[in-house]
Structures are given as C-alpha cells and as structure tokens.
Design an enzyme around this catalytic site. Structure first.
Site, short mmCIF file in Angstrom:
data_model
loop_
_atom_site.label_atom_id
_atom_site.label_comp_id
_atom_site.label_asym_id
_atom_site.label_seq_id
_atom_site.Cartn_x
_atom_site.Cartn_y
_atom_site.Cartn_z
N HIS A 5 0.79 -1.24 0.00
CA HIS A 5 0.00 0.00 0.00
C HIS A 5 0.82 1.28 0.00
O HIS A 5 0.27 2.37 -0.17
CB HIS A 5 -0.98 0.04 1.19
CG HIS A 5 -0.32 0.41 2.49
ND1 HIS A 5 0.31 -0.50 3.27
CD2 HIS A 5 -0.19 1.60 3.12
CE1 HIS A 5 0.80 0.10 4.35
NE2 HIS A 5 0.53 1.38 4.28
C1 UD1 Z 1 -2.10 6.19 5.07
C2 UD1 Z 1 -0.83 6.72 5.74
C3 UD1 Z 1 0.21 5.63 5.78
C4 UD1 Z 1 -0.33 4.36 6.42
C5 UD1 Z 1 -1.62 3.95 5.74
C6 UD1 Z 1 -2.22 2.79 6.50
C7 UD1 Z 1 -0.38 9.11 5.39
C8 UD1 Z 1 0.42 10.10 4.65
N1 UD1 Z 1 -0.28 7.84 4.98
O1 UD1 Z 1 -1.76 5.87 3.73
O2 UD1 Z 1 1.31 6.07 6.56
O3 UD1 Z 1 0.63 3.34 6.30
O4 UD1 Z 1 -2.56 5.04 5.76
O5 UD1 Z 1 -3.12 2.08 5.73
O6 UD1 Z 1 -1.08 9.47 6.31
N2 UD1 Z 1 -9.01 5.24 0.29
C9 UD1 Z 1 -10.26 4.72 0.13
N3 UD1 Z 1 -10.98 4.43 1.25
C10 UD1 Z 1 -10.52 4.68 2.52
C11 UD1 Z 1 -9.24 5.23 2.65
C12 UD1 Z 1 -8.50 5.50 1.54
O7 UD1 Z 1 -10.72 4.48 -0.97
O8 UD1 Z 1 -11.24 4.39 3.50
C13 UD1 Z 1 -8.18 5.50 -0.93
C14 UD1 Z 1 -8.39 6.88 -1.51
O9 UD1 Z 1 -8.31 6.77 -2.90
C15 UD1 Z 1 -7.19 7.64 -0.99
C16 UD1 Z 1 -6.11 6.56 -0.96
O10 UD1 Z 1 -6.80 5.37 -0.60
O11 UD1 Z 1 -6.83 8.73 -1.80
C17 UD1 Z 1 -5.00 6.84 0.01
O12 UD1 Z 1 -5.51 7.07 1.33
P1 UD1 Z 1 -4.67 7.97 2.38
O13 UD1 Z 1 -5.31 7.88 3.71
O14 UD1 Z 1 -4.42 9.30 1.82
O15 UD1 Z 1 -3.26 7.27 2.42
P2 UD1 Z 1 -2.90 5.75 2.63
O16 UD1 Z 1 -2.21 5.27 1.41
O17 UD1 Z 1 -4.06 4.99 3.13
N1 UDP Z 2 -4.37 -4.86 8.57
C1 UDP Z 2 -5.68 -5.27 8.59
N2 UDP Z 2 -6.23 -5.69 7.41
C2 UDP Z 2 -5.54 -5.71 6.24
C3 UDP Z 2 -4.20 -5.27 6.24
C4 UDP Z 2 -3.64 -4.83 7.42
O1 UDP Z 2 -6.33 -5.29 9.65
O2 UDP Z 2 -6.10 -6.12 5.22
C5 UDP Z 2 -3.77 -4.43 9.85
C6 UDP Z 2 -2.45 -5.10 10.16
O3 UDP Z 2 -2.68 -6.33 10.82
C7 UDP Z 2 -1.77 -4.09 11.06
C8 UDP Z 2 -2.26 -2.77 10.49
O4 UDP Z 2 -3.44 -3.06 9.75
O5 UDP Z 2 -2.20 -4.21 12.40
C9 UDP Z 2 -1.22 -2.21 9.58
O6 UDP Z 2 -1.79 -1.21 8.82
P1 UDP Z 2 -1.29 -0.82 7.36
O7 UDP Z 2 -0.61 -1.96 6.73
O8 UDP Z 2 -2.48 -0.26 6.67
O9 UDP Z 2 -0.30 0.40 7.65
P2 UDP Z 2 1.16 0.57 8.26
O10 UDP Z 2 1.33 -0.31 9.44
O11 UDP Z 2 2.14 0.27 7.16
O12 UDP Z 2 1.21 2.01 8.60
#
Ligand code: UD1
Ligand code: UDP
Length: 385
Positions: A222
């Site tokens: 991701h």
């Molecule tokens: C964010 C965090 C990242 C973390 C990740 C966990 C920042 C800069 N990044 O990244 O550190 O590891 O969350 O998962 O804060 N979207 C949906 N539905 C949702 C949420 C997101 O469709 O409920 C899609 C949207 O297109 C959005 C994209 O995912 O633009 C990215 O979401 P965003 O929260 O901006 O960043 P993450 O990649 O999720």
């Molecule tokens: N996680 C989850 N479902 C998924 C993928 C990840 O519940 O499909 C959980 C995972 O077990 C961990 C947390 O989400 O506890 C990690 O989040 P993510 O990978 O989104 O972000 P990061 O840790 O890299 O910030």
C-alpha cells in the site's frame, strides 16, 4: 482525590485505530476511574473495512468526534484535520493529546496540540527510515519534536531520539522543552497477544477462502512509493505471480483501496489479466484484524511493505519479505526474520526461496512484555499527579 487524567486520542488511519485499542482497553479496564478518554476520528480512512470493522472487532468506543475529512492531497487533507482537531481540543480541554504513529492524522494532531500548548504523548515515537521522501518520515519527525512524552517501542527508537539530541532529564515534570523518552514496548505487540486466541477461535478466514495452514503466502502492498510508481508496482506484482507459479502456493492479497485503484491504472494489462484469471492469486477486500492476524499466523511467508504487518509476521514467527529499500524495524532484519527486497524481482525470488526452504528460528521478544499500554498510562498518571 486528584481529578482523573483526561486524554484526547486522535486516530484516523487503519493502523491507528488498531493501536488505539490497546490503550482504550486499559482505560476501561485497570485504569477505569483514573483515566478518561475522548476519541477524535479524523476520517482519514472511512470505508467500513478500513475503519468501522476495527471498532466492532476490537471493542473501541465510538468516536466522540468524527471529522469526516476523507481523502485528498497532503495539504488539503492535513489542513482540514488541523482545523477540526483545533476545535476539538478547544471544546474538550484535555490534559494530554495522544497520537499514534506517523500518518497525516498524527501530523495534524501534533501541530494543533503544540500550538494550543496541550502536551502530546506520542505512541510509537523515535522510529526513523532516514528517508524523507516518505511522507511518514516527515510526519513522525514533526510529531516527535512537538511531544512531551515519547513512548518508544524499541531500543533502536530510543537511540534514534538520543542521536537527534533528545536528552535524559533526571528530575522534574516533563514538558515539550524537557521531553521524556521512554522505552514502553509496542502496543501492537499488546494487541497481537491479546487478540491471537480470539482470532483462532472466531476467524473462519482460512475456510472462507479455502486455505490450508502453511500452504499460502500473504501479501500486502500500500505504500505510495510502490503503488504510485508504475515500474515498481509492475515489478512487485510480476514477482508475486512468479512466486505463485514457482512454489505452487496460493498468494492471498487483501487489497488496500489505494492499491486496488492503482492496479487498474498502472499494471500491464496482460499481467493484470493473468493475475485476475489465476485461481491461486486471491485478490480479496481489506481484512478485519482477527482475519489478518489469523492469515499472518498461518502463512508460509509474508510479503509486505506495511510496518504493522512486518512486525506481526515476527510476532507469529512467520518469515517476511519487505518490499522497501529500508525499514524502521531494523531488528526484524538483524534477527534474520525479514529481508529487505525493495521492488527487485531477483531479491524477492532469492529471499522467498531461501525462507521456503529453510524457515526461521524462533523470535526473541524485542517489543516489550505485552503491557505497553499499561506502562504508558502509569507514566502519564505519574506525571499528571
Ligand atoms: C495512510 C498513511 C500511511 C499508512 C496507511 C495505512 C499518510 C500520509 N499515509 O496511507 O502512513 O501506512 O494510511 O493504511 O497518512 N481510500 C479509500 N478508502 C478509505 C481510505 C483510503 O478508498 O477508507 C483510498 C483513496 O483513494 C485515498 C487513498 O486510498 O486517496 C490513500 O488514502 P490515504 O489515507 O491518503 O493514504 P494511505 O495510502 O491509506
Ligand atoms: N491490517 C488489517 N487488514 C488488512 C491489512 C492490514 O487489519 O487487510 C492491519 C495489520 O494487521 C496491522 C495494520 O493493519 O495491524 C497495519 O496497517 P497498514 O498496513 O495499513 O499500515 P502501516 O502499518 O504500514 O502504517
């Protein structure tokens, strides 16, 4: 009797909701009556399977404030959060703002609290990738430098802060100018221990997807550095497809919404069609927490760019390939449980073959004793009294 300690917990993204469960459990358990918690959800993550599922499964109280900011560019998203969090702090007047990790929700919380002179407790402080191209690296550095309590999950995190000039102040109440660095252990380890038995009892994820223990690979992708770079995304998915074909193992991919969108946009159409057409490439929606830890515990191998998933693989003794050039969790690599593969097909194939043939040794406990949340609350209560 002294007034109870009032925490304002700020969450927004999936891993923060999960991390917050450990402190909430302690607030409503052994610390009931001594600590009060108000929860603010920024709405950074909003799909049911990226947010609500964790409140339902992990017993976290409903947020008192839901900003509903949704997605946007870094500036737009962070600005909306900043405005809403400032209003939330002014309305609720907490003693401490609790922030988790390194997302934009963390950054906005740190700036809002620091400007209102409300002390910040940063849980998961001190981590560094030494790569400022990562948005998370900027967020965590700003948050650490706005914090009064820096709760570090590992010794490495403490050392990183010392190297940045954070000193040990022998006496006196901590403040933003005299912050406390504490090696508290990792609340993610608390959660994995707490929920592993429940997951084994309640999750039917293996049966649901026709998976057999130790016969599949779990992969999550991701990071923007991977999803938004077509060359890297193609290299990663080509490698996962090759791993499936070579090892015969099913590759299970719970897809982050960002990744699902980028696959359609950036993957070579032939590769995308091959992946979608292969029964052994299982593209599934984001998993709930009980399902994902059951998948991590039963996988032969985990392949990921997630910080949380890397560590959970370690907690469950499952070898891990890291799809990044560096990691904040260097202990995992040093102990031979994880290998940095970047998005390099040659390194991915070599590390996968090595782990599939030789496995790994047991994991020594590096992330505390499973009671980081209680320790954090004890420290905050001590400094509040
Ligand atoms: C964010 C965090 C990242 C973390 C990740 C966990 C920042 C800069 N990044 O990244 O550190 O590891 O969350 O998962 O804060 N979207 C949906 N539905 C949702 C949420 C997101 O469709 O409920 C899609 C949207 O297109 C959005 C994209 O995912 O633009 C990215 O979401 P965003 O929260 O901006 O960043 P993450 O990649 O999720
Ligand atoms: N996680 C989850 N479902 C998924 C993928 C990840 O519940 O499909 C959980 C995972 O077990 C961990 C947390 O989400 O506890 C990690 O989040 P993510 O990978 O989104 O972000 P990061 O840790 O890299 O910030």
């Amino acid at each position: 009797m002294s007034r109870s300690l009032h925490l304002l917990t700020i969450i927004g993204a999936r891993p923060q909701i999960i991390k917050a469960a450990a402190l909430s459990r302690a607030v409503h358990g052994p610390f009931a009556g001594r600590v009060k918690e108000t929860i603010l959800h920024t709405g950074q993550h909003y799909d049911a399977n990226m947010s609500q599922v964790f409140f339902d499964e992990l017993g976290i109280p409903r947020p008192d404030i839901d900003l509903g900011v949704g997605s946007g560019s870094h500036g737009v998203q962070t600005a909306r959060m900043l405005e809403g969090i400032e209003a939330g702090i002014l309305e609720h007047r907490p003693d401490v703002v609790v922030l988790y990790g390194d997302t934009n929700s963390t950054l906005a919380g740190a700036i809002a609290a620091a400007k209102l002179h409300v002390p910040v407790a940063h849980v998961e402080a001190g981590l560094r990738s030494f790569n400022k191209a990562m948005p998370e690296e900027v967020n965590r550095i700003v948050c650490d430098h706005c914090s009064t309590w820096l709760f570090c999950p590992t010794r490495t995190a403490v050392d990183n802060l010392r190297n940045e000039g954070f000193r040990a102040y022998p006496e006196g109440r901590p403040s933003v100018d005299r912050p406390l660095v504490d090696q508290s252990g990792d609340v993610m380890y608390d959660n994995s221990r707490h929920f592993a038995r429940l997951a084994a009892e309640r999750s039917d994820v293996l049966e649901r997807w026709g998976l057999r223990p130790k016969e599949f690979v779990l992969a999550t992708v991701h990071r923007d550095h991977n999803t938004d770079a077509p060359e890297r995304l193609n290299a990663i998915f080509r490698s996962l497809f090759a791993l499936h074909e070579r090892s015969g193992s099913t590759v299970v991919l719970p897809l982050h919404p960002r990744t699902a969108k980028c696959m359609e946009r950036f993957l070579d159409p032939t590769l995308l069609a091959d992946i979608k057409g292969a029964a052994g490439m299982l593209l599934i929606p984001p998993a709930g927490f009980l399902d994902i830890i059951e998948l991590e515990r039963n996988a032969r191998l985990v392949v990921t760019d997630s910080g949380g998933v890397q560590k959970e693989a370690y907690f469950f003794d499952t070898p891990c390939l890291i799809l990044r050039p560096e990691t904040e969790w260097v202990e995992l690599v040093e102990h031979g449980h994880a290998v940095l593969c970047d998005a390099d097909p040659v390194r991915i194939a070599a590390a996968a073959d090595d782990f599939l043939e030789h496995g790994i040794r047991d994991s020594p406990p590096l992330f505390g004793d499973g009671h980081a949340a209680e320790r954090i609350l004890e420290v905050l209560l001590r400094d509040h009294s």
